[in-house]
Scaffold this motif. Structure first.
Motif, PDB file in Angstrom:
ATOM      1  N   ARG A 172       0.809  -1.224   0.000  1.00 12.53           N
ATOM      2  CA  ARG A 172       0.000   0.000   0.000  1.00 12.53           C
ATOM      3  C   ARG A 172       0.846   1.279   0.000  1.00 12.53           C
ATOM      4  O   ARG A 172       0.594   2.216   0.742  1.00 12.53           O
ATOM      5  N   TYR A 289      -5.289   3.157   4.075  1.00 15.94           N
ATOM      6  CA  TYR A 289      -5.628   2.621   2.750  1.00 15.94           C
ATOM      7  C   TYR A 289      -5.949   1.132   2.759  1.00 15.94           C
ATOM      8  O   TYR A 289      -5.760   0.438   1.750  1.00 15.94           O
ATOM      9  N   SER A 331       1.862   2.992   5.311  1.00 11.81           N
ATOM     10  CA  SER A 331       1.865   1.793   4.480  1.00 11.81           C
ATOM     11  C   SER A 331       1.780   0.554   5.363  1.00 11.81           C
ATOM     12  O   SER A 331       1.654   0.654   6.595  1.00 11.81           O
TER      13      SER A 331
END
Length: 358
Positions: A172, A289, A331
């Motif tokens: 991500r 995300y 991430s």
């Protein structure tokens, strides 16, 4: 008398923290002027078993340019299924953690995950040593210095290698379809990323082949590791999560806490009795995300059921969703992101709150 290596390592830890504190004006906790003294640096292998091969053809090979060829016989006894552990122990005056921290990596990775970050800044190994913890960093079965074994005679399936595109999108850093061979053409999420994208190619040098058939051997090695080192606190990432949860189920008297950084799997609470985990505090941390990748949408939902099952039985289980706290862009590699120290400090605060550190 302090050993020379202890003095040097203490200086390295202090100067490493100072250098990170200067970058971007972001403060680093613990303070950069805190010097810890390392008592011992060492390593060991744990787990594994002997296997004997026979009936394989011999070969004549040249192992070094200009050397004479020699005949190699691949038949005989081998030690396989072991894992590697490196530890750094502090002296009593520097130690604030009540138990050692065992750092377990994720899939296709090794203990390097916890060491220096790919952008050259100190990683969580340094952070938590500086915070006063003995730190153990391991390479699981088949990874890094644990070594691997012959296929198909010992490992039943072929090795799997992660492409850069898979790492970029699965971890991500950018949305599906955003990776490009040319670094200048790679796209991150429109809202931004905390991952240091200029160090992405450096990060992918850490990639290690993985096998789909070694879970049983890996779990066995982790279980032996826990018996050898613990009581302890486990800090685990991604694929390692399921190994840590099962290790705690097998030896709840040995595990004092589990910090799970985006674990990708867990025991099914409808099939597994989780009552052995009731007395162990858990901390789950999730980045940003998650809804942009199908794997993480499914994984986070599965883990949410696991977390809720722990809470329903009275287990102290805390979930931190960073975006809900106003921390955006993280991430899957939270310990490598630019704000990794901020996240590590949240872990340290939790450890103190649970009585696992001072």
């Amino acid at each position: 008398m302090k050993s020379i290596s202890g003095i040097v390592l203490a200086a390295m830890l202090a100067s490493g923290c100072a250098s990170q504190q200067q970058q971007g004006g972001q403060s680093r906790m613990p303070p950069a002027d805190r010097v810890v003294v390392v008592k011992e640096v060492g390593s060991f292998h744990v787990g594994g078993r002997q296997m004997t091969l026979s009936g394989l053809p011999e070969k004549e090979l040249v192992f070094s340019a200009g050397a004479a060829p020699r005949r190699v016989n691949p038949n005989g006894d081998f030690e396989v299924g072991q894992m590697y552990v490196q530890y750094i122990r502090l002296d009593a005056a520097s130690r604030k953690g009540r138990y050692p921290l065992l750092m377990w990596h994720g899939g296709g990775l090794s203990g390097v995950t916890w060491e220096s970050k790919p952008d050259g800044q100190p990683g969580w190994q340094s952070f938590f040593l500086q915070a006063g913890h003995d730190v153990y960093v391991s390479d699981a079965v088949e990874r890094g210095r644990a070594s691997w074994a012959r296929y198909p005679e010992i490992f039943e399936t072929e090795p799997v290698f992660r492409t850069k595109q898979e790492a970029w999108e699965l971890f991500r850093i950018g949305p599906p379809g955003s990776y490009a061979t040319d670094p200048g053409k790679r796209q991150v999420f429109a809202q931004g990323t905390q991952f240091p994208v200029e160090a992405f190619d450096q990060f992918t040098k850490q990639g290690i082949p993985r096998w789909a058939s070694n879970d049983a051997a890996t779990q066995a090695a982790y279980d032996q590791y826990v018996q050898k080192v613990c009581p302890c606190v486990i800090v685990v990432h991604s694929q390692g999560g399921n190994f840590a949860f099962n290790a705690a189920l097998r030896a709840p008297d040995k595990i004092r806490g589990v910090v799970a950084i985006e674990p990708s799997g867990s025991p099914d609470p409808e099939k597994v009795d989780l009552s052995a985990l009731k007395g162990i505090p858990f901390l789950f941390i999730w980045g940003d995300y998650l809804d942009r990748a199908t794997l993480w949408t499914r994984a986070s939902q599965t883990l949410e059921r696991f977390e809720k099952a722990l809470q329903q039985q009275g287990t102290d289980a805390t979930r931190i969703d960073l975006p809900k706290l106003g921390v955006h862009g993280n991430s899957h590699m939270l310990m490598m992101d630019r704000n990794s120290d901020e996240i590590a400090q949240r872990v340290q605060n939790w450890l103190v709150a649970k009585g696992l550190s001072r």
